[in-house]
Motif scaffolding. Sequence first.
Motif, mmCIF file in Angstrom:
data_model
loop_
_atom_site.group_PDB
_atom_site.id
_atom_site.type_symbol
_atom_site.label_atom_id
_atom_site.label_comp_id
_atom_site.label_asym_id
_atom_site.label_seq_id
_atom_site.Cartn_x
_atom_site.Cartn_y
_atom_site.Cartn_z
ATOM 1 N N ASP A 1 -3.864 6.555 -0.056
ATOM 2 C CA ASP A 1 -4.801 5.875 0.833
ATOM 3 C C ASP A 1 -4.145 5.560 2.175
ATOM 4 N N TYR B 1 3.265 8.016 12.060
ATOM 5 C CA TYR B 1 2.810 6.650 11.799
ATOM 6 C C TYR B 1 4.018 5.850 11.319
ATOM 7 N N ASP C 1 -2.066 16.444 2.815
ATOM 8 C CA ASP C 1 -2.242 16.859 4.203
ATOM 9 C C ASP C 1 -2.423 18.367 4.301
ATOM 10 N N ARG D 1 -3.604 7.544 13.774
ATOM 11 C CA ARG D 1 -4.593 7.490 14.848
ATOM 12 C C ARG D 1 -4.990 8.911 15.245
ATOM 13 N N ARG E 1 0.831 -1.209 0.000
ATOM 14 C CA ARG E 1 0.000 0.000 0.000
ATOM 15 C C ARG E 1 0.863 1.256 0.000
ATOM 16 N N SER F 1 -3.581 8.761 4.271
ATOM 17 C CA SER F 1 -4.792 9.477 4.677
ATOM 18 C C SER F 1 -5.660 8.677 5.645
ATOM 19 N N SER F 2 -5.304 7.404 5.892
ATOM 20 C CA SER F 2 -6.178 6.575 6.730
ATOM 21 C C SER F 2 -5.458 5.862 7.873
ATOM 22 N N SER F 3 -4.150 5.989 7.976
ATOM 23 C CA SER F 3 -3.405 5.173 8.941
ATOM 24 C C SER F 3 -3.073 5.872 10.249
#
Length: 507
Positions: A44, A57, A395, A51, A37, A47-49
């Motif tokens: 993706d 991250y 971002d 917390r 990924r 933008s989604s990992s």
Amino acid sequence: MAIFPSVFLSLFLLAVGLALLTILTRRKIKESYIEFRAIAYSYDLMSSSFRPGQNTYHFTILGNPVVGIRGQEARKVFFNERSFSTSEGYKVFSKAAPVPELAKTLLSAEEGHGLHFKKQLEILVNKNRLADSKQQIATYSRHIFEYTTVIATMLGDMQRLTATWNNKGSMDPFDKINDITFYVTAHMITSNDFVSDSVNFSRFQTHFFTQLKNNTPAMIFLPWFYRKSQREKEIAITSLFTTLTGYIEAREKDKVAPPEPIDLLLDRGLNSQEIIQFILGFLFGGVYNATKAISWILIYISMHSQWKMAIRSEVEDVLSKHSFDISKPLHSRLSEVPLEAWEESLPTLDLVISETFRLVMNQTVLRRNIGEDVEIPGGQGHVPSGAFVAYSNADAHLESEIYDDPWSFKPDRFEHGKQKVLSNDFLGWGAGRHRCVGLGIAKLTIKTIVCLFVMTYDYDITRTKHKSNPTIPIPDHNKVNEVSVLEKCTAYRFIKILIRRHAQRVK
């Protein structure tokens, strides 16, 4: 009776082993999934990992530690930290490139290479090229190039290429614009003889895009499965170096040929390897960004026709002030427009360019920390020495706290005083220590192609599968990081431009 404890112990150890194997296998599968990924779907992932409340991250790419970061303070560190190296950052992907020189070439515009690359670029296109001393006159004794020459050359190339198009019909903007930007960019840094040899130049262009399109995530993870593609890439890269080497050597021997841009580099004492790296690096950066920007500009202003009309009106006004002979062809009249007017008299087009970059250029960019550990502001983590660091331009560009209604095309948001945008909030041309060294010539290329197109053609956007009332397409940000980005992405592969040559605008 002692056999039963022994069997029980064996079964117990077997169960424990299977459990550990399952855990390790799941962990490995998860790591491999994240790695895939990170390379194939970086937008993706980024933008989604994260917390909630965290700006770091941690994950790995091909066994290398990577720290993904987000937020304004982290962004400042990313673009201004001296120990964050771009050239080192992308070496993780060089495993897909069998020839090490390729990675070095395509990254020659950063860090230590950045200053060298910038100096080479300034040799070719410099506003103040006119010599004012005996030493400078001696240096440029064979030829003096100015921006006016560059503009005239670009517009002449564009006119010849678009003249082969039909007066009306449909076209894929990404394919057609790609051909134009490649030819124009190559001509700008080589010579007329090089681009005019249609057979050899076509072969050179084919090899260039062959080595680009074969850099895919699948080839990184499954190199044994793509041996044929690897071999094609090796042949393509070797051919690129061989072709340019032969061409450069021929120019060195020919002292009576009309002066060309590449002769400036030779006169400055650059060797063949340095010139080849500059040419391929310039082509990669120029064609890659210009094609995406121009294609999406044409799409956006067609879907928002008020901006297309405003640009036309702006160009007509500039022509009326700088080109008085309306009997001349359009490209000739545009070539009479001075550089200052291209830079300062097209404010509407400048707004459109900035907004298009904000919406489209949202790739994930990489650095590597080649210094000591770097703390990320907020006390939520740090980037260890030797680790890679990733940041997604989305971002900033798609953040509602920075840009109102961030997914909408609103160029007027960049009008002076209308919306406060900090220097690190717009990353279309880089930021901090990593700004685009070819910003001036890149903007000029984009402006000339857009102006020639909108003044030559009336056009509308359609889709081959939905021919009526097409919705505004959304770029596939996951594709931006792939080197094969110049091929049509899923999000807009059905986009077509219906063109009609406007006879009154083409004199």
